[in-house]
Design a protein around this motif. Structure first.
Motif, PDB file in Angstrom:
ATOM      1  N   SER A 100       0.820  -1.209   0.000  1.00  0.00           N
ATOM      2  CA  SER A 100       0.000   0.000   0.000  1.00  0.00           C
ATOM      3  C   SER A 100       0.856   1.262   0.000  1.00  0.00           C
ATOM      4  CB  SER A 100      -0.917   0.025   1.224  1.00  0.00           C
ATOM      5  OG  SER A 100      -1.846  -1.029   1.188  1.00  0.00           O
ATOM      6  N   PHE A 101       0.309   2.325  -0.577  1.00  0.00           N
ATOM      7  CA  PHE A 101       0.925   3.647  -0.503  1.00  0.00           C
ATOM      8  C   PHE A 101      -0.176   4.671  -0.264  1.00  0.00           C
ATOM      9  CE2 PHE A 101      -0.065   2.866  -4.969  1.00  0.00           C
ATOM     10  CZ  PHE A 101      -0.732   4.023  -5.333  1.00  0.00           C
ATOM     11  N   VAL A 102       0.182   5.783   0.337  1.00  0.00           N
ATOM     12  CA  VAL A 102      -0.781   6.863   0.584  1.00  0.00           C
ATOM     13  C   VAL A 102      -0.776   7.803  -0.618  1.00  0.00           C
ATOM     14  CG1 VAL A 102      -1.357   8.830   2.056  1.00  0.00           C
ATOM     15  CG2 VAL A 102      -0.479   6.717   3.080  1.00  0.00           C
ATOM     16  N   ILE A 103      -1.946   8.192  -1.096  1.00  0.00           N
ATOM     17  CA  ILE A 103      -2.028   9.154  -2.198  1.00  0.00           C
ATOM     18  C   ILE A 103      -1.545  10.507  -1.668  1.00  0.00           C
ATOM     19  CG2 ILE A 103      -3.512  10.298  -3.886  1.00  0.00           C
ATOM     20  CD1 ILE A 103      -5.425   7.954  -3.722  1.00  0.00           C
ATOM     21  N   PRO A 104      -0.468  11.058  -2.225  1.00  0.00           N
ATOM     22  CA  PRO A 104       0.088  12.318  -1.699  1.00  0.00           C
ATOM     23  C   PRO A 104      -0.744  13.538  -2.098  1.00  0.00           C
ATOM     24  CG  PRO A 104       1.305  11.635  -3.648  1.00  0.00           C
ATOM     25  CD  PRO A 104       0.311  10.537  -3.364  1.00  0.00           C
ATOM     26  N   ASN A 105      -0.606  14.612  -1.312  1.00  0.00           N
ATOM     27  CA  ASN A 105      -1.278  15.882  -1.631  1.00  0.00           C
ATOM     28  C   ASN A 105      -2.762  15.655  -1.915  1.00  0.00           C
ATOM     29  OD1 ASN A 105      -1.561  18.633  -2.174  1.00  0.00           O
ATOM     30  ND2 ASN A 105      -1.153  18.364  -4.354  1.00  0.00           N
ATOM     31  N   PHE A 106      -3.407  14.914  -0.991  1.00  0.00           N
ATOM     32  CA  PHE A 106      -4.784  14.470  -1.197  1.00  0.00           C
ATOM     33  C   PHE A 106      -5.503  14.522   0.149  1.00  0.00           C
ATOM     34  CE2 PHE A 106      -7.911  11.025  -2.379  1.00  0.00           C
ATOM     35  CZ  PHE A 106      -8.394  11.622  -3.528  1.00  0.00           C
ATOM     36  N   PRO A 107      -6.695  15.081   0.220  1.00  0.00           N
ATOM     37  CA  PRO A 107      -7.414  15.143   1.498  1.00  0.00           C
ATOM     38  C   PRO A 107      -7.656  13.755   2.091  1.00  0.00           C
ATOM     39  CG  PRO A 107      -8.447  16.573  -0.136  1.00  0.00           C
ATOM     40  CD  PRO A 107      -7.427  15.750  -0.862  1.00  0.00           C
ATOM     41  N   GLY A 108      -7.360  13.593   3.370  1.00  0.00           N
ATOM     42  CA  GLY A 108      -7.532  12.309   4.032  1.00  0.00           C
ATOM     43  C   GLY A 108      -6.381  11.376   3.725  1.00  0.00           C
ATOM     44  N   GLU A 109      -6.195  10.386   4.546  1.00  0.00           N
ATOM     45  CA  GLU A 109      -5.127   9.413   4.323  1.00  0.00           C
ATOM     46  C   GLU A 109      -5.691   8.220   3.554  1.00  0.00           C
ATOM     47  OE1 GLU A 109      -1.948   6.783   6.897  1.00  0.00           O
ATOM     48  OE2 GLU A 109      -2.468   8.783   7.601  1.00  0.00           O
ATOM     49  N   GLU A 128     -14.648   4.576   2.616  1.00  0.00           N
ATOM     50  CA  GLU A 128     -13.778   5.186   3.617  1.00  0.00           C
ATOM     51  C   GLU A 128     -14.105   6.647   3.917  1.00  0.00           C
ATOM     52  OE1 GLU A 128      -9.626   4.525   2.819  1.00  0.00           O
ATOM     53  OE2 GLU A 128      -9.944   2.436   2.235  1.00  0.00           O
ATOM     54  N   VAL A 129     -14.635   7.368   2.951  1.00  0.00           N
ATOM     55  CA  VAL A 129     -14.954   8.786   3.164  1.00  0.00           C
ATOM     56  C   VAL A 129     -16.423   8.949   3.540  1.00  0.00           C
ATOM     57  CG1 VAL A 129     -14.981  11.093   2.144  1.00  0.00           C
ATOM     58  CG2 VAL A 129     -13.137   9.502   1.573  1.00  0.00           C
ATOM     59  N   LEU A 130     -17.320   8.487   2.684  1.00  0.00           N
ATOM     60  CA  LEU A 130     -18.748   8.618   2.956  1.00  0.00           C
ATOM     61  C   LEU A 130     -19.246   7.584   3.954  1.00  0.00           C
ATOM     62  CD1 LEU A 130     -19.988   9.206  -0.718  1.00  0.00           C
ATOM     63  CD2 LEU A 130     -19.457  10.933   1.015  1.00  0.00           C
ATOM     64  N   LYS A 131     -18.556   6.441   4.000  1.00  0.00           N
ATOM     65  CA  LYS A 131     -18.893   5.334   4.912  1.00  0.00           C
ATOM     66  C   LYS A 131     -20.326   4.848   4.720  1.00  0.00           C
ATOM     67  CE  LYS A 131     -15.580   6.938   8.414  1.00  0.00           C
ATOM     68  NZ  LYS A 131     -14.504   6.050   7.971  1.00  0.00           N
ATOM     69  N   ILE A 132     -20.664   4.619   3.438  1.00  0.00           N
ATOM     70  CA  ILE A 132     -22.003   4.106   3.129  1.00  0.00           C
ATOM     71  C   ILE A 132     -21.899   2.805   2.320  1.00  0.00           C
ATOM     72  CG2 ILE A 132     -23.218   6.303   3.259  1.00  0.00           C
ATOM     73  CD1 ILE A 132     -23.020   6.433   0.160  1.00  0.00           C
ATOM     74  N   GLY A 133     -20.843   2.056   2.558  1.00  0.00           N
ATOM     75  CA  GLY A 133     -20.693   0.791   1.841  1.00  0.00           C
ATOM     76  C   GLY A 133     -19.547  -0.023   2.392  1.00  0.00           C
ATOM     77  N   VAL A 134     -19.484  -1.284   1.948  1.00  0.00           N
ATOM     78  CA  VAL A 134     -18.396  -2.174   2.344  1.00  0.00           C
ATOM     79  C   VAL A 134     -17.826  -2.839   1.086  1.00  0.00           C
ATOM     80  CG1 VAL A 134     -19.362  -2.632   4.633  1.00  0.00           C
ATOM     81  CG2 VAL A 134     -19.947  -4.137   2.730  1.00  0.00           C
ATOM     82  N   PRO A 135     -16.520  -3.084   1.063  1.00  0.00           N
ATOM     83  CA  PRO A 135     -15.913  -3.736  -0.102  1.00  0.00           C
ATOM     84  C   PRO A 135     -16.005  -5.252  -0.017  1.00  0.00           C
ATOM     85  CG  PRO A 135     -14.203  -3.080   1.448  1.00  0.00           C
ATOM     86  CD  PRO A 135     -15.515  -2.646   2.045  1.00  0.00           C
TER      87      PRO A 135
END
Length: 482
Positions: free
Chosen positions: A174-183, A402-409
């Motif tokens: 995994s990597f974090v998307i840089p310069n992006f709101p939220g981790e 992860e952001v809206l938290k209205i679903g599961v993968p």
């Protein structure tokens, strides 16, 4: 604002696939409802599909929307079969790039229309990068229509700017998307070859997009979203990444009655009354709706796993499987359809998706996370079970889960070209269905989804954020043409 904008004339140029044509037609209807003169440019075999959708519009304030056909290139120039003017008629999903390349040959006849009609603006699908130069020849501003979320627009831009996937040692790290709101974390497997490597087959296309996209050649972008849904990413796109955009969605909400909603895209292969009557017999929030869009393809082995997962969950379902080459049961466990009689409705072909999602019996949506489907679920207040495959769908999954938290993968790990490139097992599907419908977080997800649905409807009402953005855009385009 109707009638004030009658002197403003806008060309709409949708790409020839349902996922692009449907929202573009909805957008044309929105502009027309504001009194703007609108013309949709398409090819002869696509014109009837668009015409049917427009004819069902019940808003009598809308001026007539014109449809202008330009001849599609012949088979000698494109290598495509005769009459292949839409993704539905491609010999195989691998021919999608051939359709994009063939569309470049529409440039000359399109410019002839620009020469003779001189619209005030061109709103063109991003699959037509050449439309930027065409509009510039006549001093006409070109707006892009991507048909994806702000979240994905930001992620695409950042991936190509910073190439963070190069900083990990393996595809599964995994990597974090840089310069992006939220981790937000991604894996290289999920990014897509066409972003990472400038896939040779798409190389020239991406080069054209970069040229069109760069140096301020595109005036701005219209986005099928609403500000309240992803405000951090809309702000980031405009303020940090230096874009100019107007969120004016959800576009599907321009369709007010059943007939309008049914006539978007292809003709449904099931009578909407029959489908809704079946749902009327079910309890609220009890039915799982399963659909993977108009382009995605799943192997029979994966369909079998989905069937076993649905059966194991014990939930009732509507499953849009598309048209199968063989009408036999080889793609599902033996006796599955018989066992599911009354409990599951299998649709082989096109379904009236918006009407289905809006029904109170629907409690979850198993989706490929295409943006049209994702936003339609948001608009209907339905939590999602995410099953991304291609395009920007893995980004949309992150937004939903992860952001809206209205679903599961369900746990898809690998990006594929218009298909699932991993085999999700039945127990993962069963687990996800139960989490969304019966788990301890199910009620919380459902409440969040309903709240977003209310926000979506307020956004398009008079004075709402999307309605105000549309008015501001029309006013700006009008001032440019004075």
């Amino acid at each position: 604002m109707a009638n004030k904008n009658g002197s403003l004339h806008i060309f709409f140029l949708p790409f020839m696939t349902h996922g692009h044509m449907i929202p573009c037609v909805d957008m044309a209807k929105l502009f027309a409802a504001k009194g703007v003169r609108t013309t949709i440019i398409t090819t002869p075999l696509n014109a009837p599909i668009i015409s049917k959708a427009i004819e069902k519009t019940k808003n009598h304030q809308i001026k007539e929307i014109q449809i202008q056909s330009i001849k599609f290139p012949n088979t000698i120039d494109t290598g495509l079969p005769e009459g292949c003017e839409h993704s539905d008629s491609l010999p195989s999903p691998d021919s999608f790039l051939d359709l994009i390349i063939a569309a470049k040959l529409l440039q000359e006849p399109f410019e002839q229309l620009l020469l003779h009609q001189r619209p005030n603006c061109v709103i063109a699908d991003w699959f037509f990068p050449w439309a930027t130069d065409s509009a510039a020849k006549f001093g006409i501003p070109r707006l892009d229509f991507h048909g994806i979320s702000f979240f994905s627009l930001c992620a695409y831009k950042i991936m190509r700017l910073y190439e963070p996937y190069k900083n990990v040692s393996s595809d599964s790290e995994s990597f974090v998307i840089p310069n992006f709101p939220g981790e937000i974390k991604m894996k290289r497997l999920q990014v897509g070859e066409f972003v990472m490597k400038d896939d040779v087959s798409y190389c020239n296309f991406w080069k054209e997009l970069k040229v069109s996209d760069g140096e301020g050649k595109v005036y701005g972008e219209v986005v099928n979203s609403f500000y309240e849904l992803e405000k951090d990413y809309a702000d980031h796109y405009n303020n940090e990444l230096g874009r100019k955009s107007w969120p004016i969605g959800p576009l599907s909400l321009c369709n007010k009655d059943k007939e309008e909603k049914t006539c978007r895209g292809k003709e449904a292969c099931i009578d909407e009354h029959e489908c809704l009557k079946w749902l009327d017999t079910k309890k609220g929030n009890s039915v799982v709706y399963v659909c993977f869009g108009s382009l995605m393809n799943l192997p029979d082995s994966q369909l079998g796993e989905i069937a076993m997962g649905l059966e194991a969950s014990g939930q009732e379902f509507i499953w849009v499987v598309g048209k199968r080459k063989e009408d036999k049961e080889e793609w599902v466990p033996q006796g599955f359809e018989k066992r599911m009689e009354g409990k599951g409705l299998i649709i082989r072909g096109w379904a009236p998706q918006v009407l289905i999602l809006e029904h109170q019996a629907i409690g979850a949506f198993v989706t490929h996370c295409g943006w049209n489907s994702t936003l339609e679920a948001v608009t209907a207040g339905v939590p999602m079970i995410t099953f991304p495959m291609s395009g920007e769908q893995f980004y949309n999954e992150k937004l939903v889960t992860e952001v809206l938290k209205i679903g599961v993968p369900v746990g898809v790990e690998k990006w594929g070209k218009l298909s699932a490139d991993s085999n999700v097992k039945w127990d993962a599907i069963e687990k996800a269905v139960k989490m969304v419908l019966k788990g301890k977080e199910a009620k919380e997800m459902r409440n969040k989804a309903k709240l977003l649905a209310n926000m979506a409807r307020r956004a398009v009402e008079e004075g709402g954020s999307s309605d105000s953005n549309l008015n501001a855009l029309i006013q700006e385009l009008g001032s440019l043409s004075r």
